[in-house]
Write a protein that holds these residues in place. Structure first.
Motif, short mmCIF file in Angstrom:
data_model
loop_
_atom_site.label_atom_id
_atom_site.label_comp_id
_atom_site.label_asym_id
_atom_site.label_seq_id
_atom_site.Cartn_x
_atom_site.Cartn_y
_atom_site.Cartn_z
N LYS A 158 3.46 -6.07 4.32
CA LYS A 158 2.13 -6.36 4.87
C LYS A 158 1.82 -5.33 5.95
CE LYS A 158 1.34 -10.69 3.16
NZ LYS A 158 0.16 -11.41 2.87
N ILE A 159 0.54 -5.12 6.20
CA ILE A 159 0.14 -4.22 7.28
C ILE A 159 0.32 -4.96 8.60
CG2 ILE A 159 -1.77 -2.92 8.30
CD1 ILE A 159 -2.91 -2.74 5.38
N ALA A 160 1.18 -4.41 9.45
CA ALA A 160 1.44 -5.00 10.76
C ALA A 160 0.54 -4.38 11.83
CB ALA A 160 2.90 -4.82 11.15
N HIS A 161 0.20 -3.11 11.63
CA HIS A 161 -0.62 -2.40 12.61
C HIS A 161 -1.45 -1.35 11.89
CE1 HIS A 161 -1.30 0.72 15.79
NE2 HIS A 161 -1.70 -0.35 16.42
N HIS A 210 -6.86 -8.59 17.22
CA HIS A 210 -5.53 -9.19 17.13
C HIS A 210 -5.56 -10.36 16.16
CE1 HIS A 210 -3.84 -6.99 20.59
NE2 HIS A 210 -5.09 -6.98 21.00
N GLY A 211 -4.71 -10.32 15.16
CA GLY A 211 -4.55 -11.44 14.25
C GLY A 211 -5.39 -11.32 12.99
N ALA A 212 -4.79 -11.77 11.88
CA ALA A 212 -5.45 -11.68 10.57
C ALA A 212 -6.73 -12.50 10.51
CB ALA A 212 -4.47 -12.11 9.47
N VAL A 256 -7.76 -9.93 3.52
CA VAL A 256 -6.92 -9.87 4.71
C VAL A 256 -5.64 -10.67 4.50
CG1 VAL A 256 -6.77 -10.51 7.15
CG2 VAL A 256 -8.81 -9.34 6.30
N LYS A 257 -5.75 -11.83 3.90
CA LYS A 257 -4.57 -12.66 3.63
C LYS A 257 -3.56 -11.91 2.75
CE LYS A 257 -5.61 -16.83 2.75
NZ LYS A 257 -6.13 -18.02 2.07
N LYS A 258 -4.05 -11.16 1.79
CA LYS A 258 -3.19 -10.44 0.86
C LYS A 258 -2.50 -9.24 1.51
CE LYS A 258 -3.31 -8.11 -3.64
NZ LYS A 258 -4.14 -7.81 -4.83
N TYR A 259 -3.20 -8.52 2.38
CA TYR A 259 -2.70 -7.23 2.86
C TYR A 259 -2.20 -7.21 4.30
CZ TYR A 259 -4.49 -5.11 -1.39
OH TYR A 259 -4.71 -4.78 -2.71
N TYR A 260 -2.61 -8.14 5.15
CA TYR A 260 -2.29 -8.06 6.58
C TYR A 260 -1.36 -9.18 7.01
CZ TYR A 260 -5.68 -4.37 7.23
OH TYR A 260 -6.35 -3.18 7.17
N ILE A 278 0.85 -1.20 0.00
CA ILE A 278 0.00 0.00 0.00
C ILE A 278 0.88 1.25 0.00
CG2 ILE A 278 -2.01 -1.09 1.08
CD1 ILE A 278 -1.12 0.27 3.73
N GLU A 279 2.12 1.12 -0.49
CA GLU A 279 3.11 2.19 -0.35
C GLU A 279 2.99 3.32 -1.36
OE1 GLU A 279 4.76 -1.05 -2.87
OE2 GLU A 279 3.80 -1.03 -0.93
N THR A 280 1.99 3.28 -2.24
CA THR A 280 1.69 4.40 -3.12
C THR A 280 0.19 4.65 -3.10
OG1 THR A 280 1.29 3.08 -5.12
CG2 THR A 280 3.59 3.76 -4.69
#
Length: 139
Positions: A115-118, A42-44, A24-28, A2-4
């Motif tokens: 991936k999105i961690a938070h 908490h958790g994907a 969620v699997k793709k991004y988190y 999601i960096e752009t």
């Protein structure tokens, strides 16, 4: 991932599709933490379950990106949300099928290993005095 701005818009397109398990699997990250006004997930797997059951069992969310900034792995966004009740039920408050509500979110997403961690999302509800930010920024 999601960096752009363009990639974040793709993220929203995937969210709006409603396939939350794949989204969620793709991004988190598996151990991602998702904070939203009033709760923390908490958790994907729990996040996918929340999106699929708590959220989309009563409403459909359509999210539009207004503002986007990224610096050093932190993505900051301003979003316009259109909620449409798909049946009578409770999401944030009691809703009647067909009812619509618009509000705004500010979100901060920490990205690690692509991936999105938070994620931390703040919500602002609208009233008759709320400016339509989507119109304002698109002029």
């Amino acid at each position: 991932m999601i960096e752009t701005r363009e990639k974040f818009e793709e993220y929203l397109k995937n969210f709006n599709s409603g396939n939350f398990s794949e989204f969620v699997k793709k991004y988190y990250a598996d151990d991602a933490i998702f904070e939203k006004t009033g709760y923390t997930i908490h958790g994907a797997d729990n996040l996918a379950d929340h999106f699929a059951n708590a959220l989309s069992s009563v409403v459909k969310e359509e999210i539009t990106l207004i503002n986007y900034m990224e610096k050093d792995g932190l993505v900051s966004v301003e979003l316009q949300i259109l909620l449409t009740a798909i049946k009578d039920g409770f999401y944030i408050r009691d809703r009647k099928k067909g009812e619509k509500e618009t509000f705004y979110d500010a979100g901060f997403y920490t990205v690690k290993n692509d991936k999105i961690a938070h994620a931390r999302v703040y919500r602002r509800f609208c009233d008759e005095n709320t400016m339509d930010l989507l119109k304002m920024y698109s002029q």
